[in-house]
Write an enzyme that holds these catalytic residues in place. Sequence first.
Site, PDB file in Angstrom:
ATOM      1  N   HIS A 163       0.853  -1.190   0.000  1.00 39.14           N
ATOM      2  CA  HIS A 163       0.000   0.000   0.000  1.00 39.14           C
ATOM      3  C   HIS A 163       0.888   1.237   0.000  1.00 39.14           C
ATOM      4  O   HIS A 163       1.638   1.476   0.952  1.00 39.14           O
ATOM      5  CB  HIS A 163      -0.932  -0.036   1.215  1.00 39.14           C
ATOM      6  CG  HIS A 163      -1.892  -1.188   1.159  1.00 39.14           C
ATOM      7  ND1 HIS A 163      -2.294  -1.899   2.251  1.00 39.14           N
ATOM      8  CD2 HIS A 163      -2.530  -1.736   0.075  1.00 39.14           C
ATOM      9  CE1 HIS A 163      -3.139  -2.854   1.863  1.00 39.14           C
ATOM     10  NE2 HIS A 163      -3.297  -2.765   0.563  1.00 39.14           N
ATOM     11  N   GLU A 166       1.806   3.801   2.890  1.00 37.43           N
ATOM     12  CA  GLU A 166       2.274   3.324   4.190  1.00 37.43           C
ATOM     13  C   GLU A 166       3.792   3.443   4.310  1.00 37.43           C
ATOM     14  O   GLU A 166       4.540   2.457   4.373  1.00 37.43           O
ATOM     15  CB  GLU A 166       1.754   1.901   4.423  1.00 37.43           C
ATOM     16  CG  GLU A 166       0.229   1.908   4.537  1.00 37.43           C
ATOM     17  CD  GLU A 166      -0.446   0.556   4.382  1.00 37.43           C
ATOM     18  OE1 GLU A 166      -1.687   0.523   4.308  1.00 37.43           O
ATOM     19  OE2 GLU A 166       0.261  -0.469   4.331  1.00 37.43           O
ATOM     20  N   HIS A 252       2.866  -3.468   6.933  1.00 35.56           N
ATOM     21  CA  HIS A 252       1.836  -2.460   6.621  1.00 35.56           C
ATOM     22  C   HIS A 252       1.759  -1.362   7.679  1.00 35.56           C
ATOM     23  O   HIS A 252       2.370  -1.460   8.745  1.00 35.56           O
ATOM     24  CB  HIS A 252       0.455  -3.133   6.537  1.00 35.56           C
ATOM     25  CG  HIS A 252       0.273  -3.921   5.288  1.00 35.56           C
ATOM     26  ND1 HIS A 252      -0.486  -3.489   4.236  1.00 35.56           N
ATOM     27  CD2 HIS A 252       0.781  -5.120   4.920  1.00 35.56           C
ATOM     28  CE1 HIS A 252      -0.457  -4.390   3.269  1.00 35.56           C
ATOM     29  NE2 HIS A 252       0.303  -5.382   3.658  1.00 35.56           N
ATOM     30  N   GLU A 328       1.078  -4.642  11.266  1.00 33.16           N
ATOM     31  CA  GLU A 328       0.512  -3.289  11.150  1.00 33.16           C
ATOM     32  C   GLU A 328       1.178  -2.369  12.160  1.00 33.16           C
ATOM     33  O   GLU A 328       1.213  -2.668  13.348  1.00 33.16           O
ATOM     34  CB  GLU A 328      -1.005  -3.311  11.410  1.00 33.16           C
ATOM     35  CG  GLU A 328      -1.811  -4.139  10.411  1.00 33.16           C
ATOM     36  CD  GLU A 328      -2.051  -3.449   9.081  1.00 33.16           C
ATOM     37  OE1 GLU A 328      -1.725  -2.250   8.952  1.00 33.16           O
ATOM     38  OE2 GLU A 328      -2.559  -4.119   8.158  1.00 33.16           O
TER      39      GLU A 328
HETATM   40 ZN   LIG Z   1      -1.649  -1.745   4.172  1.00 35.85          ZN
END
Ligand SMILES: [Zn+2]
Length: 367
Positions: A163, A166, A252, A328
């Site tokens: 992504h 990020e 992420h 994350e």
């Molecule tokens: Zn992500």
Amino acid sequence: MNISSNFDSGNIEFISQHDNIFQLNLRRDSHAKYAQWFYFAVTGQAGKRSQFQIMNASESSYPAAWAASKALMSYDRKNWVRVPTRYEDQRLIIEHTPEYNLAYYAYFAPYSYEDYLNWLSKIQTQCPVNFLTHTLDGRMMHWLQIGEATPHKKKCWFIARQHAGEAMTSWFTEGLLDKLLNEKETLTKDAVFYIVPLMNPDGVARGNLRANAHGLDLNRQWKNPDPKFCPEVFAVRQKMHEMGVDFFMDVHGDEVLPYVFLVNSRDNLQHTARQKQLEDAYCEALLKASPEFQMQYGYEKSQFSENTPTLACSYIAEHFQCLSFTLEMPFIDNANLPDAKEGWSPTRSRQFAEATLQALTAVLPSL
Ligand SMILES: [Zn+2]
């Protein structure tokens, strides 16, 4: 008009300026609806109390993130500081009096495609940089190998930046490589590391939040990636099949949750008892390795149920029957260890990478 985002990773649309109040919009990702990332420059505001109002903030991908978000500001694009930001009347309002005429504002300390290329140039004296594929825009994708591959060694994969927005995942990757290269002899005694530092070069350069140049969310393509629209995942998956996988971490950032957490592959139908055991052991080791990590807050079990088979973490877990995680890190801060001045930062992202390796060392013999 003295606002621009026409540079690598830039994102903003100018609407209007009245005195020192600038009205702006987030630009949506290429061929996709996602929006949240911003990174723009303003020139000529030294000493002027300026207000940057992001007018479409409520139509972004994660409006719930804004209330606690604080924008970053820099004069040299190296040192970033948080500046007063509030979410009011569905607008994100950044209020700041720049000291110098040229100032940059961003959602998180940016890490552009050029930053990535500069970093590769630097590390290639210590580790070979291998070409993986071209992206749709013709940018280069690379993979790195640390340690000699011998049959007895565990194959450990890290990928980052599926992504585009990020950016903390690129700071994480820098920390990861620092540690791997500084302690190569010890860390690669029983393991070989394969790293894909930048999964989405086009999205990063275009200033997207999530999508690649075709508008695809790469972390929904792992089951059956189409090489025509998604060469990034197609190429990495092929390389994984070639090399094998014993450990996988997909790095992420989460816009909303102010915590560091792991997402495992437990939603998979074929999730085995062995995988569950390994997950528990790894999480326990990571809790010991870093006070930043916690297991209380994270995603609901079924959050991804519909997308599960298409996520990298799930695909790898199912195909290789190995330990497989999505990591994350927050955009905002870690609420368990709040830092009012910096929030979550490049430094903390780098440091956390070291902890993930420490935990990996602890479970390596069982992989
Ligand atoms: Zn992500």
